[in-house]
Design a protein around this motif. Structure first.
Motif, PDB file in Angstrom:
ATOM      1  N   PHE C 468     -23.401 -84.237  18.167  1.00 36.95           N
ATOM      2  CA  PHE C 468     -22.216 -83.648  17.536  1.00 36.95           C
ATOM      3  C   PHE C 468     -21.648 -82.525  18.399  1.00 36.95           C
ATOM      4  N   ASN C 469     -20.327 -82.356  18.328  1.00 38.57           N
ATOM      5  CA  ASN C 469     -19.710 -81.251  19.066  1.00 38.57           C
ATOM      6  C   ASN C 469     -20.004 -79.920  18.396  1.00 38.57           C
ATOM      7  N   ALA C 470     -20.182 -79.981  17.083  1.00 31.90           N
ATOM      8  CA  ALA C 470     -20.497 -78.746  16.356  1.00 31.90           C
ATOM      9  C   ALA C 470     -21.225 -79.098  15.065  1.00 31.90           C
ATOM     10  N   THR C 471     -22.045 -78.170  14.590  1.00 26.28           N
ATOM     11  CA  THR C 471     -22.799 -78.388  13.362  1.00 26.28           C
ATOM     12  C   THR C 471     -22.710 -77.137  12.514  1.00 26.28           C
ATOM     13  N   LEU C 472     -22.598 -77.343  11.193  1.00 27.91           N
ATOM     14  CA  LEU C 472     -22.543 -76.209  10.275  1.00 27.91           C
ATOM     15  C   LEU C 472     -23.453 -76.515   9.094  1.00 27.91           C
ATOM     16  N   PHE C 473     -24.332 -75.566   8.743  1.00 28.83           N
ATOM     17  CA  PHE C 473     -25.126 -75.802   7.537  1.00 28.83           C
ATOM     18  C   PHE C 473     -25.150 -74.567   6.648  1.00 28.83           C
ATOM     19  N   ILE C 474     -25.121 -74.831   5.345  1.00 29.16           N
ATOM     20  CA  ILE C 474     -25.249 -73.770   4.342  1.00 29.16           C
ATOM     21  C   ILE C 474     -26.720 -73.645   4.012  1.00 29.16           C
ATOM     22  N   THR C 475     -27.212 -72.427   3.901  1.00 29.99           N
ATOM     23  CA  THR C 475     -28.612 -72.288   3.519  1.00 29.99           C
ATOM     24  C   THR C 475     -28.864 -70.984   2.782  1.00 29.99           C
ATOM     25  N   HIS C 476     -29.928 -70.991   1.961  1.00 32.90           N
ATOM     26  CA  HIS C 476     -30.386 -69.750   1.315  1.00 32.90           C
ATOM     27  C   HIS C 476     -31.613 -69.225   2.027  1.00 32.90           C
ATOM     28  N   ASP C 477     -32.119 -69.987   3.009  1.00 35.42           N
ATOM     29  CA  ASP C 477     -33.331 -69.593   3.708  1.00 35.42           C
ATOM     30  C   ASP C 477     -32.950 -68.866   4.995  1.00 35.42           C
ATOM     31  N   LEU C 478     -33.022 -67.545   4.954  1.00 39.36           N
ATOM     32  CA  LEU C 478     -32.576 -66.735   6.083  1.00 39.36           C
ATOM     33  C   LEU C 478     -33.274 -67.149   7.376  1.00 39.36           C
ATOM     34  N   ASP C 479     -34.560 -67.502   7.271  1.00 42.25           N
ATOM     35  CA  ASP C 479     -35.310 -67.845   8.480  1.00 42.25           C
ATOM     36  C   ASP C 479     -34.704 -69.035   9.220  1.00 42.25           C
ATOM     37  N   LEU C 480     -34.122 -69.969   8.493  1.00 43.51           N
ATOM     38  CA  LEU C 480     -33.469 -71.093   9.176  1.00 43.51           C
ATOM     39  C   LEU C 480     -32.317 -70.571  10.030  1.00 43.51           C
ATOM     40  N   ALA C 481     -31.541 -69.650   9.456  1.00 39.09           N
ATOM     41  CA  ALA C 481     -30.427 -69.074  10.205  1.00 39.09           C
ATOM     42  C   ALA C 481     -30.952 -68.360  11.436  1.00 39.09           C
ATOM     43  N   VAL C 482     -32.030 -67.585  11.242  1.00 41.17           N
ATOM     44  CA  VAL C 482     -32.607 -66.827  12.362  1.00 41.17           C
ATOM     45  C   VAL C 482     -33.094 -67.778  13.445  1.00 41.17           C
ATOM     46  N   THR C 483     -33.776 -68.847  13.034  1.00 41.77           N
ATOM     47  CA  THR C 483     -34.462 -69.692  14.012  1.00 41.77           C
ATOM     48  C   THR C 483     -33.528 -70.679  14.715  1.00 41.77           C
ATOM     49  N   TYR C 484     -32.569 -71.235  13.979  1.00 49.11           N
ATOM     50  CA  TYR C 484     -31.848 -72.376  14.547  1.00 49.11           C
ATOM     51  C   TYR C 484     -30.391 -72.111  14.914  1.00 49.11           C
ATOM     52  N   ALA C 485     -29.727 -71.200  14.195  1.00 51.11           N
ATOM     53  CA  ALA C 485     -28.282 -71.071  14.376  1.00 51.11           C
ATOM     54  C   ALA C 485     -27.931 -70.263  15.626  1.00 51.11           C
ATOM     55  N   ASN C 486     -26.743 -70.517  16.182  1.00 52.30           N
ATOM     56  CA  ASN C 486     -26.241 -69.647  17.239  1.00 52.30           C
ATOM     57  C   ASN C 486     -25.012 -68.871  16.753  1.00 52.30           C
ATOM     58  N   ARG C 487     -24.695 -69.077  15.452  1.00 50.89           N
ATOM     59  CA  ARG C 487     -23.578 -68.339  14.874  1.00 50.89           C
ATOM     60  C   ARG C 487     -23.785 -68.226  13.369  1.00 50.89           C
ATOM     61  N   ILE C 488     -23.491 -67.052  12.835  1.00 47.66           N
ATOM     62  CA  ILE C 488     -23.722 -66.812  11.411  1.00 47.66           C
ATOM     63  C   ILE C 488     -22.406 -66.516  10.721  1.00 47.66           C
ATOM     64  N   LEU C 489     -22.166 -67.196   9.574  1.00 53.61           N
ATOM     65  CA  LEU C 489     -21.066 -66.803   8.709  1.00 53.61           C
ATOM     66  C   LEU C 489     -21.671 -66.232   7.438  1.00 53.61           C
ATOM     67  N   LEU C 490     -21.357 -64.974   7.135  1.00 57.15           N
ATOM     68  CA  LEU C 490     -21.797 -64.399   5.870  1.00 57.15           C
ATOM     69  C   LEU C 490     -20.622 -64.448   4.906  1.00 57.15           C
ATOM     70  N   PHE C 491     -20.784 -65.177   3.799  1.00 61.98           N
ATOM     71  CA  PHE C 491     -19.677 -65.396   2.880  1.00 61.98           C
ATOM     72  C   PHE C 491     -19.897 -64.633   1.586  1.00 61.98           C
ATOM     73  N   GLY C 492     -18.863 -63.930   1.142  1.00 57.50           N
ATOM     74  CA  GLY C 492     -18.956 -63.205  -0.121  1.00 57.50           C
ATOM     75  C   GLY C 492     -17.616 -62.606  -0.457  1.00 57.50           C
TER      76      GLY C 492
END
Ligand code: ATP
Ligand code: ATP
Ligand code: MG
Ligand code: MG
Lengths: 293, 182, 546
Positions: C468-492
């Motif tokens: 894929f050219n890009a991937t986006l996932f929603i998660t409640h598990d912060l560690d997944l964001a820490v371990t796998y993502a290269n960009r974070i969107l904080l939504f609120g």
């Protein structure tokens, strides 16, 4: 696509009635018209007006109901339109046989010589049928808006149904919104895979087969849910002892009045029909007369 | 888990009766709102296949409850009111179909699927015949109308849907059952 | 009674339908007020053990049971269901599936009603239960539109109304966001302090220890691997099977001398023409309801691996549904590959953008995996020959080879997840969006899954990066964001409050807490070591630095 019971607490005579009263009254009206097969407009009209009054007394907001009315009219149209008017088959055979002046004739495929004669008696029958149907339906039509979904189980229990059957009712109400939501999610999930309900290709059978992607996931998930619900209920001792139903129901004078009224209507209809032969279908003379001259 | 005593009525039957009813209600409502292509006054309600499936999978009581309550709920949320004879007809439909339960041991085996479909058609015949005939008193129609105008189209519509969708449902269910308890 | 509330003596059970034993001679004893944490990977027998304790085994589940389960001295098999129900209160994994009443009050009263108690007694119990969990304010609510956390409290109240002396909690945190999970754990702790015996089944040990359990029981393949105190770190516990605090993992890695493979993160190529653009998007579900999205601006670029964080009900799913056109903005524009989604059907967008829904059971329907995977491409009217190739390719990518003719509904949960991914791969979408890809799965399952998806393995690109050219996932598990993502969107607060590299966004703990995202031990450790690592790493990799 959210299933919601449009029920709202309202301080009306109707909603102050005991739920049992409303079921019983409904039953009386239905039985009164069906068992002795009442078709006489002199009986239908007053009963229709009664149902209508009760319905209006419920003060259901139009915006809540306009959708529903749309479907009700579709239903009326099919029953009346197709059966009563077009296919002269509608109604007691008398209707078709009655010598009755023809208003006008519709010719579908005149070449095939298939023409339908709209006679006075057919029209009159159609009117009666609508009236009769609404008389029986109105009390039920208002239920979803005026009866708390949480009360059905208790009501049935108090009317003598078993714990299990009564609770099935409650449980069904409980799960409806859940499955409606599951269905919505599934529709979205499949659309995201390029599935378009609106434009399914192929013949009729093919179309039905192509509904599987919507029907299967929701149904299968529900079977899995079931196993968990069974455990949950067993673990809370469902069915181990005669159940307490928290909600008390008490008849008030108004309830006795309504039930009395219902029973009276039923009896009167039976007596008139079987005792005096009044109540069958007939076309009042003044119609035919007025048509002839 | 699945005890095949046909007439047992315990927690299991209560739960699946209710779930079947809720599903039947939702699906019929959905097709009342967005009707499928109909031929003449034959209307197709995929929901019926689901009802028959619940009968076949969980027995006659479940079929009866699911059919009766489900049809009632469906009519109610659509706004149509309550038509006792059609609700009862739907109940009978599921109940008769449910008689096959004990005879099914493999949901993906051809013969068993055949059996289920056969009972399903039987159920549809009984249920719709009951509803149509009672319509003579309720709707004041004559025998011909009941038969030609009501029974035949209702039977055809439901039969077609069942023949097409029931096998698919049963095969899928065999898969689910295979991984009972994850 | 003098006997301890719960005694289990070399208990073994084998399901009638299974060749192997689900659990094998398990023994332990619990005192009043004691809390036992049971951890272990999926399929190790936790739920089976629970079923033995609450009497569903041998009652509802057939099979061979040996040994004894004593509740206050009597074997559960010899007790009436009603008795058991008043001794053991069981909280099932998914409250949504355990709530049986349409409104909160009836739900809590359900158990006592079944016991046929007198009305005033029931009223008393319900009030007590609600007071105990401070949920009186929910009494009038419909159970259907409660939040996950509220649902769970209501379910728990329903159990408390039965006055059980033992509470059995089977993965109670699975469907909660971190903040609600911690509230729940506090409640469990306080119940233990009141003298109730608590059995807490949870594979997220890191979170569970917040409830200060007295002992830990660790299971593998139906057998007890470790039973004892928690503070002394037992090496028997495999940090790849259950979620341990980062410190433990590091220590364990040192002890065992595992040398983890270092991974270089996927790089985002911001600057190039964006694949998806949100332009001041507003959205509301209906005219009566308030805005869910307000002035959302977002660009997704080549190489992005985005994690979306935010509280429950914030609007994360609503946001991503706009990208695939399931929802259209009330105001503003969403542009996918240069085209406005207003003018495109979902099916058209699906050519570019694949959307994986949370639960596989919402989409799997076909009799075989192959047909399941052909579904998308057929809808998009690909050529038959291409379809064959694509399906074959995607099957091997998610290594489901050999399962082509298998019924998807018969697969294990993990395999089903992979099937859903394969289904998107087969459609050749260029962008993949996953809504809570790991929710409801146990730790080992979802780490394996995310590793397979997002981790570059021995030099080659990661699965998502390669496909894929890009991937986006929603998660409640912060560690997944820490371990796998290269960009974070904080939504609120209806919009994106923070957007950037994990290293930049996630070090602002106050901001995270403001949006109900709890910093984890892994994040803290990463932030501390950042000067030396230069990037966020998994706990195993951190061992090289700590
Ligand atoms: N009802 C059942 N019938 C047959 N086998 C079952 C049943 N329930 C569970 N099993 C099997 O018993 C074993 C243990 O399952 P169990 O659900 O106890 O594990 P678990 O630790 O709870 O897993 P999870 O973390 O996924 O809940 C698994 O191999 C499972 O497939
Ligand atoms: N179909 C719908 N109709 C009306 N309101 C909805 C609908 N779907 C969601 N909402 C509301 O929109 C808000 C955002 O929902 P959404 O599911 O996007 O939040 P979320 O961030 O995904 O939450 P979670 O983390 O629990 O998935 C919630 O208040 C929800 O009640
Ligand atoms: Mg489990
Ligand atoms: Mg969401």
């Amino acid at each position: 696509m959210l299933v919601t019971w449009k029920y709202r607490p309202r301080n009306t005579f109707i909603q102050r009635l005991d739920p049992r009263t409303r079921f019983i009254f409904m039953a009386c009206i239905i039985l009164a018209l069906t068992i002795p097969e009442i078709w006489d407009y002199r009986l239908l009209l007053p009963l229709f007006l009664l149902s209508l009054t009760l319905f209006l007394m419920a003060r259901i907001e139009w915006k809540d109901m306009k959708r529903a009315w749309f479907y009700i009219f579709i239903l009326l149209f099919f029953i009346v339109g197709l059966n009563a008017l077009l296919s002269g088959r509608g109604g007691p055979s008398s209707v078709t046989n009655l010598p009755s002046p023809v208003l006008f004739t519709i010719s579908l495929w005149a070449d095939r010589g298939w023409v339908v004669q709209i006679t006075v008696s057919k029209v009159w029958f159609a009117l009666n049928q609508i009236m009769r149907m609404l008389t029986m339906a109105l009390p039920a039509i208002m239920l979803p808006y005026t009866l708390d979904p949480n009360i059905y189980g208790t009501a049935f229990k108090r009317m003598g149904a078993s714990d299990r059957v009564s609770f099935t009712m409650d449980l069904a109400f409980r799960f409806m919104p859940t499955f409606a939501r599951d269905l919505t999610i599934t529709v979205d999930a499949q659309r995201a895979r390029g599935y378009e309900v609106e434009k399914l290709k192929g013949g009729l059978f093919e179309k039905i087969r192509k509904l599987a992607p919507l029907v299967i996931p929701v149904t299968m998930q529900s079977t899995v849910t079931g196993e968990e619900v069974i455990d949950a209920m067993d673990l809370r001792a469902f069915g181990t002892a005669p159940r307490t139903w928290l909600k008390e129901l008490h008849y008030a004078p108004r309830d006795y009045f309504m039930i009395g009224l219902g029973v009276a209507i039923f009896l009167v209809c039976c007596i008139l029909k079987w005792g005096f032969g009044i109540g069958g279908f007939f076309v009042p003379d003044f119609f035919t007369n007025f048509m002839i001259n | 888990m699945n005890n095949n005593s046909t007439w047992e009525f315990g927690t299991r039957q209560v739960v699946y009766g209710a779930i079947g009813a809720a599903l039947y209600g939702v699906f019929s409502w959905a097709t009342n709102i967005f009707p499928l292509p109909a031929a003449g006054n034959v209307t197709f309600r995929p929901a019926v296949a689901v009802l028959i499936f619940f009968g076949a999978a969980y027995g006659p009581w479940v079929g009866l409850l699911a059919g009766f309550i489900g049809n009632t709920l469906g009519d109610m949320i659509t706004g149509w009111g309550f038509y006792w004879n059609w609700s009862l007809g739907n109940g009978l439909m599921g109940m008769v179909a449910g008689l096959v339960m004990a005879a099914i041991n493999d949901f993906k085996a051809r013969p068993d699927i055949m059996k289920a479909v056969a009972y399903g058609l039987g159920g549809i015949a009984v249920g719709m015949l009951f509803a149509s005939l009672t319509e003579m008193f309720v709707g004041g129609i004559d025998f011909n109308t009941a038969l030609v105008g009501y029974f035949v189209p209702a039977f055809i519509g439901n039969a077609v849907v069942t023949i097409i969708l029931l096998p698919i449902l049963m095969i899928a269910f065999a898969g689910v059952a295979a991984r009972r308890g994850r | 009674m003098a006997e301890s509330p719960l005694v289990i003596e070399n208990l073994t059970f084998q399901y009638r339908t299974r060749p192997e034993k689900a659990i094998e001679n398990i023994s332990f004893e619990l005192k009043p007020g004691e809390m036992l944490l049971i951890a272990g990977s999926s399929g190790c027998g936790k739920t089976t053990l629970a079923r033995c304790i609450n009497g569903l085994i041998p009652r509802s589940y057939r099979g061979a049971r040996e040994g004894r389960v004593l509740l206050h001295g009597t074997d559960v098999a010899d007790m009436q269901i009603a008795e058991v129900a008043q001794t053991v209160g069981t909280l099932l994994q998914d409250p949504e599936r355990q709530i049986v009443a349409s409104n909160v009050y009836n739900e809590i009263a359900f158990g006592p009603e079944n016991l046929g108690l007198a009305n005033d007694e029931i009223f008393k119990r319900v009030e007590q239960a609600m007071k105990r969990l401070r949920i009186e304010y929910l009494r009038e609510r419909e159970t259907f539109n409660l939040s996950g956390g509220e649902k769970q409290k209501v379910a728990l109240a329903g159990l408390l109304a039965m006055n059980p002396s033992i509470l059995l909690l089977d993965e109670p945190l699975a469907s909660l966001d971190p903040e609600s999970a911690h509230e729940a754990l506090e409640v469990f702790r306080s119940l233990a302090d009141e003298g109730k015996t608590v059995v807490l089944i949870e594979h997220r040990v890191e979170d569970a220890i917040f409830a200060k359990p007295n002992r830990l029981l660790y299971m593998e393949a139906g057998q007890v691997k470790y039973l004892g105190a928690i503070d002394s770190l037992p090496t028997e516990i495999n940090h790849r099977e259950v979620k341990l605090p980062a410190e433990w993992v590091v220590k364990r890695v040192h002890q065992m001398g595992v040398t983890p493979k270092k991974t270089e993160p996927a790089v985002s190529e911001a600057g190039g023409t964006p694949l998806v653009v949100f332009e001041n998007v507003d959205f509301r579900y209906s005219d009566e309801t308030p805005l869910i999205l307000q002035g959302v601006n977002l660009q997704i670029h080549q190489g992005d691996l985005i994690a979306v964080l935010g509280p429950n009900g914030a609007g994360k799913s609503t946001l991503v549904k706009h990208a695939i056109g399931l929802l259209k903005p009330t105001r503003g524009r969403v542009i996918v590959e240069g085209k406005d989604t207003q003018s495109m059907s979902v099916a058209q967008i699906a050519h570019t953008l694949g959307f994986v829904f949370q639960s596989p059971t919402h989409m799997l329907y076909a009799p075989t995996v192959r047909e399941e995977l052909e579904f998308g491409p057929k809808n998009l009217e690909f050529e038959e020959v291409d379809i064959k190739k694509l399906v074959a390719a995607s099957v091997s990518t998610v290594n489901l080879k050999g399962f082509e003719e298998y019924p998807p509904l018969g697969l294990s949960f993990g395999q089903q997840k992979r099937t859903t991914i394969a289904a998107v791969l087969a459609m050749q979408s260029k962008i993949m969006i996953m809504d809570e890809p790991t929710a409801g799965q146990d730790y080992s399952n979802y780490t394996h899954f995310m590793d397979a998806m997002c981790r570059p393995m021995n030099g080659s690109k990661s699965l998502v990066a390669a496909n894929f050219n890009a991937t986006l996932f929603i998660t409640h598990d912060l560690d997944l964001a820490v371990t796998y993502a290269n960009r974070i969107l904080l939504f609120g607060d209806k919009h994106i409050v923070a957007d950037g590299r994990p290293e930049d966004v996630l070090k602002d703990f106050d901001l995270l807490m403001k949006y109900r995202v709890r910093p984890t031990s892994l994040l803290r450790m990463n932030v501390n070591l950042l000067p030396r690592t230069g990037q966020f790493l998994s706990a195993e990799e951190l061992a090289a630095y700590a």
